[in-house]
Design an enzyme around this catalytic site. Structure first.
Site, PDB file in Angstrom:
ATOM      1  N   SER A 570      41.988  31.100  34.698  1.00 33.78           N
ATOM      2  CA  SER A 570      42.184  32.328  35.463  1.00 33.78           C
ATOM      3  C   SER A 570      43.265  32.027  36.484  1.00 33.78           C
ATOM      4  O   SER A 570      43.509  30.869  36.824  1.00 33.78           O
ATOM      5  CB  SER A 570      40.887  32.696  36.171  1.00 33.78           C
ATOM      6  OG  SER A 570      41.162  33.546  37.262  1.00 33.78           O
ATOM      7  N   TYR A 583      34.350  31.290  42.141  1.00 30.65           N
ATOM      8  CA  TYR A 583      34.914  31.516  40.812  1.00 30.65           C
ATOM      9  C   TYR A 583      36.094  30.566  40.571  1.00 30.65           C
ATOM     10  O   TYR A 583      36.197  29.921  39.522  1.00 30.65           O
ATOM     11  CB  TYR A 583      35.378  32.970  40.732  1.00 30.65           C
ATOM     12  CG  TYR A 583      35.935  33.398  39.393  1.00 30.65           C
ATOM     13  CD1 TYR A 583      35.254  33.142  38.195  1.00 30.65           C
ATOM     14  CD2 TYR A 583      37.160  34.087  39.321  1.00 30.65           C
ATOM     15  CE1 TYR A 583      35.771  33.563  36.976  1.00 30.65           C
ATOM     16  CE2 TYR A 583      37.669  34.510  38.097  1.00 30.65           C
ATOM     17  CZ  TYR A 583      36.978  34.240  36.935  1.00 30.65           C
ATOM     18  OH  TYR A 583      37.482  34.656  35.734  1.00 30.65           O
TER      19      TYR A 583
END
Ligand code: ZN
Length: 686
Positions: A570, A583
């Site tokens: 990501s 995250y």
């Protein structure tokens, strides 16, 4: 064998087709063709055909005598009237006066005389049907008839079984010569109910659909009764180990061995997909003491050779705990198989050197103690090979019961394998970019995972879809169709991951591409976030990737044909976002993980790459998150997703899926990160 004929079903079908203008003869031809085609003891993968002689109007409305005969590409089990193209009967019959006709010219004549030129090619056995006078003609490759005729004294056994009821036709290769030979035998005794084509199959005929069909059942039953009188059994080998290695461990070794290295320097392989079959009968067959004899005689009816080659590969029984020895033994027997195939080609090709040698790899592998594998360019092809191999087990087991299995000689089988019409097809059908490969995708029930599964499947790949939502994964798999497999798997549970990889190996023989995609976004200000939140995120966004990659590498190394690991990282992995520490931290570790695999498994030909996507609305964010962010800026969620990138384009799951496919197709790329974010300079890698 019992007749399945049912008058009311037959009448219902005639009435049904009458509504669409299909005549009664053709409708009943469809009915009994389906009866024959749905019994695997009679018909398997195009091994059979039927016809009816009737009249139809031509383009000028003139009633014309035609032969409606099975067309290629249609399965008898679910045939429709369109699968029985009409050919002008008189024109076909006129060909009987010719001395010879090449296969190419025969096909041309058959097409030339089609009532509708857009019809499929009529069967290669069309002329045989045309030259017989009977209205309905049925042809099958009945396993029972093959078992009694595939014998050294097959003609004598068949003569004794059939007496006056059927005449015997010595083996002639299908084509014009057989089309002349079989009707000539019929003409000599036209009272017969059928013709036994020795070591090939059986024809029956009649004035009605029912008569031809019932005669098929009756004559096949005579063969079954003869087999039942036999007392021979397959003697079981004493060499089967007490503990046989599990299928999931054996399959990747075989699949790897069966992948032909098409370009060593480039690390590219011509792989095959496998399909496993087993049953008590199959295990008795592959465990037989005489397996090396009866399995190596050749196919039970010649057209099987196109699908399975003449001989299966026989490997030693894989003992539990001895897989290294097993792998070495497989490589050794396969090398002998390939050398024998080259010899076989050279031996029969003779002076006519214009034939192209086919790839020497087996299509069927027999594994004592376990079962059999079919191999092919796709799961479908592997399934066809496995079906035929299973049928072969039945025929040879029965043949050994009454004598000794002996099919058509090798030279005749070579003529069918290297048939000119088959050779003409070579190299014409281009394969898709990822054909022959198997991809496993995690988090595949929605968003990027589902789009990725679709993208790999559309490149010709077989796909295995994993998701915590098993029903969702199955639904996406059904939407993809073919052999796509959806499995329930929580990737944070190690034994579930292992079970899913085992299942992929059991179903397809192994895998080549793994897209570790499952993930979810946890939030929290890093100085205050609860430990459990961070650990939960690490479980899914890091440890699950590690567990998936470990299993992938285990299978890929067993195959020895490289592979591609693909991680969904990501932009958070390189560009932290406010409150997204829980995250971003595991994603950063996963990006590093991708590089660690690239470093340590490059020497095995395993490539490891990652995709950095950003702001893809795939449901990984908590409910309402996007809406809230968008609202703060006075934007709609769509505008918000577009606003944050340089190109002002919304990044969709399909865009990320495309990046995974591109990386899978880049043989010289490893340790890379491909960014799919519409442009985010703060997240650009350096
Ligand atoms: Zn046939």
């Amino acid at each position: 064998m019992k007749s399945q004929w049912n008058d009311s079903d037959a009448e219902a079908m005639a009435a049904h087709y009458a509504q669409t203008g299909v005549g009664r003869d053709l409708a009943l031809r469809v009915y009994s063709t389906r009866l024959l085609g749905s019994d695997r003891r009679l018909v398997l993968h195009g091994g059979g055909n039927t016809s009816v002689k009737t009249t139809m109007p031509d383009a000028l409305g003139k009633e014309t005598q035609v032969l409606c005969v099975k067309g290629s590409g249609w399965d008898m089990g679910d045939i429709e009237p369109a699968g029985l193209p009409a050919v002008r009967l008189e024109a076909l019959r006129a060909l009987r006066s010719l001395e010879a006709l090449s296969d190419e010219d025969m096909v041309k004549q058959q097409r030339l005389n089609l009532l509708d030129p857009s019809s499929p090619n009529p069967s290669v056995e069309t002329l045989l049907h045309a030259f017989l006078p009977n209205t309905f003609v049925d042809h099958t490759h009945s396993t029972a008839v093959l078992a009694i005729s595939d014998q050294p004294d097959g003609a004598a056994i068949c003569a004794e079984v059939y007496g006056e009821r059927a005449s015997l036709v010595p083996y002639v290769m299908p084509g014009f010569d057989l089309a002349k030979a079989a009707p000539a035998v019929y003409d000599a005794s036209p009272a017969v109910e059928g013709l036994i084509l020795l070591k090939h199959g059986i024809f029956t005929f009649g004035e009605t659909a029912r008569e031809a069909y019932e005669r098929m059942i009756a004559l096949v039953t005579l063969a079954e009764e003869r087999i039942a009188k036999g007392t021979g059994t397959l003697i079981q080998s004493s060499a089967i180990p007490a503990q046989v290695a599990p299928l999931a461990a054996v399959a990747p070794i075989l699949r790897g061995a069966l992948a032909e290295c098409s370009d060593g320097a480039e690390g590219s392989y011509r792989r095959q997909v496998l399909e496993f079959r087993t049953s008590e009968a199959i295990r008795a067959y592959v465990g037989g003491e005489d397996l090396a004899r009866y399995s190596q005689q050749g196919v039970v009816t010649p057209d099987h050779t196109i699908r399975t080659k003449n001989r299966p590969l026989v490997v030693p029984a894989p003992a539990q705990g001895s897989l290294v020895e097993f792998k070495a033994a497989v490589e050794s027997v396969l090398a002998q198989y390939v050398a024998a195939y080259h010899d076989y080609f050279a031996r029969h090709n003779g002076a006519e050197a214009e034939r192209t040698e086919l790839d020497p790899m087996p299509r069927v592998v027999l594994v004592p103690g376990l079962g059999l594998f079919g191999a092919g360019a796709s799961a479908r092809g592997a399934g066809v090979a496995a079906d035929i191999a299973g049928n072969t087990v039945d025929v040879i087991t029965d043949a050994e019961r009454i004598g000794a299995f002996q099919p058509v000689p090798e030279a005749d089988l070579f003529d069918v394998e290297y048939w000119s019409l088959e050779q003409a097809k070579l190299g014409k059908a281009a394969e898709k970019a990822l054909a022959r490969q198997v991809a496993l995708i995690t988090g595949a029930a929605s968003g990027i995972g589902a789009a990725t599964a679709h993208a790999f499947a559309s490149e010709g790949c077989e796909v295995v879809l994993l998701d915590r939502d098993g029903g969702g994964a199955e639904k996406i798999a059904r939407g993809i169709g073919g052999a796509a497999l959806g499995l329930e798997c929580d990737v944070t549970v190690r034994h579930q991951v292992r079970a899913a990889f085992d299942r992929a190996c059991e179903v397809f023989g192994g895998l080549d591409i793994v897209v570790s995609n499952a993930g979810a976004a946890w939030q929290g200000k890093i100085g205050e976030v609860a430990d459990e939140v961070l650990r939960a995120s690490f479980e899914l966004n890091f440890f699950a990737h590690q567990s998936v990659a470990q299993n992938a590498v285990w299978v890929m190394r067993a195959q020895g044909t490289g592979g591609a690991l693909l991680f969904n990282a990501s932009k958070q992995a390189v560009n932290p976002g406010l409150d997204f520490g829980p995250y971003g931290l595991p994603k950063a570790a996963t990006l590093f993980l991708s590089r660690q695999y690239a470093l340590e498994y490059g020497e095995d030909g395993i490539r490891s790459n990652a995709v950095n996507a950003d702001r893809v609305n795939t449901g990984i964010f908590a409910d309402g998150f996007l809406e809230e962010r968008a609202q703060k800026r006075g934007l709609t969620p769509e505008e918000y997703l577009r606003s944050g990138n340089l190109l002002k384009r919304e990044v969709k799951p399909e865009d990320v899926a495309r990046a995974f496919v591109d990386l899978a197709l880049s043989p010289k790329t490893t340790g890379a990160v491909l960014t799919v974010d519409g442009g985010n300079i703060a997240a650009a890698l350096r």
